[in-house]
Write a protein that holds these residues in place. Structure first.
Motif, PDB file in Angstrom:
ATOM      1  N   UNK A 525      55.217  16.700  65.243  1.00 23.50           N
ATOM      2  CA  UNK A 525      54.227  17.019  64.206  1.00 23.50           C
ATOM      3  C   UNK A 525      54.856  17.490  62.902  1.00 23.50           C
ATOM      4  N   UNK A 526      55.852  18.340  62.990  1.00 23.92           N
ATOM      5  CA  UNK A 526      56.486  18.845  61.763  1.00 23.92           C
ATOM      6  C   UNK A 526      57.108  17.708  60.967  1.00 23.92           C
ATOM      7  N   UNK A 527      57.784  16.786  61.651  1.00 25.98           N
ATOM      8  CA  UNK A 527      58.434  15.683  60.947  1.00 25.98           C
ATOM      9  C   UNK A 527      57.419  14.697  60.387  1.00 25.98           C
ATOM     10  N   UNK A 528      56.332  14.480  61.122  1.00 24.51           N
ATOM     11  CA  UNK A 528      55.300  13.586  60.606  1.00 24.51           C
ATOM     12  C   UNK A 528      54.702  14.139  59.320  1.00 24.51           C
ATOM     13  N   UNK A 572      49.803  19.087  72.029  1.00 20.68           N
ATOM     14  CA  UNK A 572      51.096  18.420  72.189  1.00 20.68           C
ATOM     15  C   UNK A 572      52.135  19.433  72.654  1.00 20.68           C
ATOM     16  N   UNK A 573      53.167  18.978  73.356  1.00 17.89           N
ATOM     17  CA  UNK A 573      54.227  19.917  73.757  1.00 17.89           C
ATOM     18  C   UNK A 573      54.939  20.478  72.527  1.00 17.89           C
ATOM     19  N   UNK A 574      55.387  21.731  72.581  1.00 18.18           N
ATOM     20  CA  UNK A 574      56.067  22.314  71.414  1.00 18.18           C
ATOM     21  C   UNK A 574      57.363  21.590  71.113  1.00 18.18           C
ATOM     22  N   UNK A 575      57.739  21.608  69.836  1.00 13.19           N
ATOM     23  CA  UNK A 575      58.970  20.944  69.421  1.00 13.19           C
ATOM     24  C   UNK A 575      60.169  21.716  69.943  1.00 13.19           C
ATOM     25  N   UNK A 576      61.124  21.040  70.572  1.00 17.60           N
ATOM     26  CA  UNK A 576      62.299  21.761  71.090  1.00 17.60           C
ATOM     27  C   UNK A 576      63.098  22.369  69.958  1.00 17.60           C
ATOM     28  N   UNK A 577      63.621  23.564  70.213  1.00 15.70           N
ATOM     29  CA  UNK A 577      64.420  24.247  69.197  1.00 15.70           C
ATOM     30  C   UNK A 577      65.768  23.562  69.050  1.00 15.70           C
ATOM     31  N   UNK A 578      66.340  23.563  67.821  1.00 17.38           N
ATOM     32  CA  UNK A 578      67.675  22.983  67.632  1.00 17.38           C
ATOM     33  C   UNK A 578      68.720  23.855  68.275  1.00 17.38           C
ATOM     34  N   UNK A 579      69.980  23.356  68.389  1.00 17.69           N
ATOM     35  CA  UNK A 579      71.060  24.184  68.931  1.00 17.69           C
ATOM     36  C   UNK A 579      71.197  25.477  68.154  1.00 17.69           C
ATOM     37  N   UNK A 589      60.480  28.018  64.122  1.00 19.09           N
ATOM     38  CA  UNK A 589      60.043  28.964  65.147  1.00 19.09           C
ATOM     39  C   UNK A 589      60.380  28.485  66.537  1.00 19.09           C
ATOM     40  N   UNK A 590      60.596  29.431  67.413  1.00 16.80           N
ATOM     41  CA  UNK A 590      60.863  29.088  68.802  1.00 16.80           C
ATOM     42  C   UNK A 590      59.610  28.483  69.423  1.00 16.80           C
ATOM     43  N   UNK A 591      59.818  27.806  70.549  1.00 20.34           N
ATOM     44  CA  UNK A 591      58.698  27.116  71.183  1.00 20.34           C
ATOM     45  C   UNK A 591      57.562  28.083  71.515  1.00 20.34           C
ATOM     46  N   UNK A 594      55.379  28.787  68.326  1.00 21.08           N
ATOM     47  CA  UNK A 594      54.714  27.699  67.630  1.00 21.08           C
ATOM     48  C   UNK A 594      53.233  27.682  67.993  1.00 21.08           C
ATOM     49  N   UNK A 595      52.337  27.536  66.989  1.00 14.42           N
ATOM     50  CA  UNK A 595      50.915  27.470  67.296  1.00 14.42           C
ATOM     51  C   UNK A 595      50.584  26.179  68.022  1.00 14.42           C
ATOM     52  N   UNK A 596      49.533  26.169  68.830  1.00 12.57           N
ATOM     53  CA  UNK A 596      49.152  24.929  69.519  1.00 12.57           C
ATOM     54  C   UNK A 596      48.801  23.846  68.495  1.00 12.57           C
ATOM     55  N   UNK A 597      49.193  22.630  68.789  1.00 12.67           N
ATOM     56  CA  UNK A 597      49.014  21.527  67.841  1.00 12.67           C
ATOM     57  C   UNK A 597      48.650  20.267  68.614  1.00 12.67           C
ATOM     58  N   UNK A 598      47.595  19.600  68.174  1.00 16.15           N
ATOM     59  CA  UNK A 598      47.199  18.324  68.747  1.00 16.15           C
ATOM     60  C   UNK A 598      47.485  17.219  67.746  1.00 16.15           C
ATOM     61  N   UNK A 599      47.318  15.970  68.193  1.00 18.79           N
ATOM     62  CA  UNK A 599      47.490  14.847  67.277  1.00 18.79           C
ATOM     63  C   UNK A 599      46.482  14.929  66.142  1.00 18.79           C
ATOM     64  N   UNK A 600      45.249  15.257  66.462  1.00 17.85           N
ATOM     65  CA  UNK A 600      44.205  15.351  65.426  1.00 17.85           C
ATOM     66  C   UNK A 600      44.521  16.458  64.430  1.00 17.85           C
TER      67      UNK A 600
END
Length: 707
Positions: A525-528, A572-579, A589-591, A594-600
């Motif tokens: 979601x963040x990248x989109x 959607x599942x939370x975005x994995x944190x980078x190394x 933010x850590x998983x 992160x607030x809940x996020x759907x496709x919509x």
């Protein structure tokens, strides 16, 4: 045995070579004598005979022999200092321990033993041992005058040894470098400046990459010398596989590569002949190319990091495999640490920063980093400060020269992937990732045809290929997602350049279609949101595309808005944190946070993000339509996230003055407050009936009935 008889036995043992066990005893005896002899003449005699001893130097054990010479004088100096402190605390009548000589007397006696019978590079070993033993780790056993004299003697011995290659020979030259890695941190700045850096550069680079150092990456060739099923051979510690890695890791210079890279960096920073700096860079480039080629031939290069646990047994992962990557990372850190002063000098040195030389320096640096990328891309190993400076500074330099940018991309361009071709190897994907990450920085320096052929073509081919692979559920490796994201970034960087406007207009439909097709399965979601926001900025004022294609921005909004009507509402599942080593780790933010996020919700937030960039005539319309889409989010928690972001855009200053005025009017008199806070439908006077979705300007049912 008395000290005198022990001295006689040691001098006799020096005369003939012995087996390793007996040689070890000779070194131990010498250490004992250095700490206990009371006569300065005997200390000088012992040193003189040690430096010419056949038992030591006829069949030396490589640089380990040099290190042992430094070590015994270091140990002797430490014992002498400690004995002097202990003897000062003795009561009357107690027998003193060790030598009765003061540190100054002892150091002078040892220095006299380094006479004309032995070469200068051996003198340097002895003098370094004294200096390290008496003046390192906050010890101050010598007066300031004697310390300065000793430091000058170290520098003089090093310079004279490097000036006489015949007497010093290759072994002695490596011994000089080994000694200086220990002495340099202790030398004063004044004495450091007396080192002949022009002679030091080639000696340091040869020691780093030669047989006593990384040996041109030959340890990788030894691993690949076994059969194709080399995993077992590697694990069995056979002489042709892991044993070579163990031997290299145990060599004195390999264990001391950090100080060696700092010594090389010092020499590169202070050399008077800039041509030697370029020669050093050429040597590093050749070494990295050899290392890459040897790794390509190694059977282990096909193992992806995500598959290591299934391919290799646990014992190998924790032992040989871990040690191999420790060595490879040490190689990378050493080379990058040596490159950094070359790039820094390119900013200041008139000989290197001119238009003929600067692009060559930058290009060779980037090529060296490319050759090492199979190491630096592993688990965020390229995030340390020296690497970042070297990489970004080289990019800043090369972007000033369009021809150099085109030439570099042409020489390193990866093969275009084909849909039916075998998947690229792990190594090839790593090199492609480096290419795309670098290409992202260069569109402003490229002509439009070059940007299309060298950036867009490989980037779009990877996007298409990745979508096709996802459709057929092809196996993914650790580079799949980074390659996908790098392709997006490279395309966006080209589209953001005003001089490539014609190319951007033709590309946008394909890109938006790919973007929507990739979300949410292939892109977070963040990248989109970031990608769509960037595209909307490109097609909005003041970019020239907004003038030549005024309806493009609203068309893109309609596409996302229409998609949001039928988008999934499940979280959607939370975005994995980078190394943790990544600089983004502290920003994302850590998983759990992160607030809940759907496709919509993501699509609605993407619409909200674009509001500050829309053409002024459509701002009010899309404020209302975005508010309607936000109210259509079923989940109350996700709807609240969208509402907070909507409010933040309105009041935080993201909009300019004109758009803010439109927003204020819409909020106060256009029904915006009721739509956002009370979920009220859009007022009837705004051209659309409740629940109807039509193109702007269409007549609703009530208006057509009145007609």
């Amino acid at each position: 045995m008395s000290v005198d008889r022990l001295l006689t036995a040691a001098l006799r043992a020096y005369q003939e070579p012995h087996d390793p066990a007996q040689t070890d005893k000779i070194f131990g005896t010498t250490t004992t004598l250095l700490s206990n002899l009371n006569n300065p003449l005997n200390i000088s005699l012992l040193t003189s005979h040690l430096l010419t001893s056949r038992a030591i130097w006829e069949l030396p054990d490589g640089l380990r022999t040099c290190l042992r010479i430094i070590s015994i004088y270091n140990t002797g100096a430490r014992h002498l200092v400690q004995n002097e402190q202990d003897n000062a605390k003795l009561s009357w009548g107690q027998k003193p321990v060790g030598s009765a000589l003061r540190p100054e007397e002892w150091a002078g006696a040892v220095a006299k033993g380094a006479d004309e019978r032995s070469p200068r590079w051996k003198h340097l070993l002895v003098l370094t041992g004294i200096l390290v033993g008496m003046e390192s780790d906050e010890r101050r056993a010598l007066s300031s005058g004697l310390r300065s004299t000793l430091e000058q003697a170290v520098v003089t011995a090093a310079n004279l040894a490097l000036q006489d290659p015949i007497q010093t020979n290759e072994f002695g030259r490596d011994g000089v470098i080994l000694a200086l890695t220990y002495a340099l941190p202790i030398l004063s700045d004044w004495n450091k400046r007396s080192l002949n850096c022009d002679l030091l550069i080639p000696a340091a680079l040869q020691a780093m990459t030669g047989p006593e150092g990384f040996h041109r990456g030959e340890f990788l060739r030894m691993i690949s010398a076994g059969n194709v099923a080399g995993h077992e051979a590697f694990y069995r510690n056979s002489p042709d596989s892991f044993a070579e890695v163990q031997r290299l890791m145990s060599r004195p210079l390999s264990q001391n590569m950090g100080p060696l890279s700092r010594l090389a960096a010092f020499a590169l920073e202070n050399a008077t002949d800039s041509r030697l700096v370029l020669q050093a860079q050429d040597k590093l480039l050749a070494f990295s190319a050899d290392l890459l080629e040897n790794w390509k031939q190694c059977p282990f290069s096909d193992i992806d990091i995500s598959a290591e646990a299934t391919v290799l047994p646990p014992e190998m992962l924790q032992g040989p495999w871990n040690m191999l990557w420790q060595l490879l990372k040490k190689v990378m850190y050493t080379v990058v640490g040596t490159l950094q002063p070359i790039v820094g000098r390119c900013l200041l040195d008139p000989y290197l920063k001119n238009d003929a030389t600067a692009p060559l320096v930058a290009s060779r640096t980037l090529r060296t980093l490319r050759n090492l990328y199979f190491i630096s891309s592993r688990q965020g190993a390229d995030t340390f400060q020296v690497y970042t400076f070297t990489y970004l500074t080289s990019i800043d330099i090369i972007t000033r020269y369009p021809d150099a940018c085109v030439s570099f991309l042409q020489e390193t361009q990866p093969a275009t992937p084909q849909a039916n071709a075998p998947p690229a190897t792990v190594l090839d994907q790593a090199l492609t990732l480096f290419y795309l990450n670098l290409a992202e920085h260069l569109p402003l320096s490229l002509p439009t045809p070059a940007a299309e052929s060298l950036i867009l073509t490989p980037a779009t081919s990877h996007l298409s290929l990745t979508n096709a692979a996802a459709a057929h559920s092809a196996p993914q490796i650790s580079y799949t997602r980074p390659l996908f994201e790098a392709s997006h970034s490279a395309i966006l960087s080209v589209m953001s350049c005003p001089q490539h406007a014609d190319l951007t207009v033709a590309l946008i439909p394909f890109y938006i279609d790919t973007l929507l097709g990739s979300f949410p399965s292939r892109i977070s979601p963040r990248q989109f949101r970031l990608a769509f926001k960037t595209v909307m900025q490109i097609v909005s004022p003041p970019f020239p595309i907004s003038a030549t294609h005024p309806h493009l921005s609203e068309t893109l909004l309609e596409m996302v808005h229409f998609r949001s009507l039928s988008a999934g509402a499940l979280s959607l599942p939370p975005e994995p944190a980078p190394p943790s080593a990544s600089p983004l780790a502290s920003q994302r933010p850590a998983a759990a946070d992160q607030p809940p996020m759907s496709e919509q919700t993501t699509l609605v937030l993407a619409l909200v993000d674009t509001l500050p960039f829309l053409p002024l005539p459509i701002v009010e319309e899309w404020l209302s339509r975005t508010a309607e889409a936000m109210n259509g989010v079923a989940d109350a928690g996700m709807r609240e996230v969208a509402r907070k972001r909507f409010w933040d855009v309105l009041v935080s200053g993201e909009m300019d003055v004109e758009r803010s005025a439109v927003g204020v009017a819409w909020w106060g008199t256009g029904g915006g407050r009721e739509m956002v806070l009370l979920h009220a439908p859009r007022p009837s006077g705004q051209g659309k009936g409740e629940g109807e979705y039509m193109m702007s300007g269409a007549l609703g049912a009530s208006e057509s009935a009145r007609l």
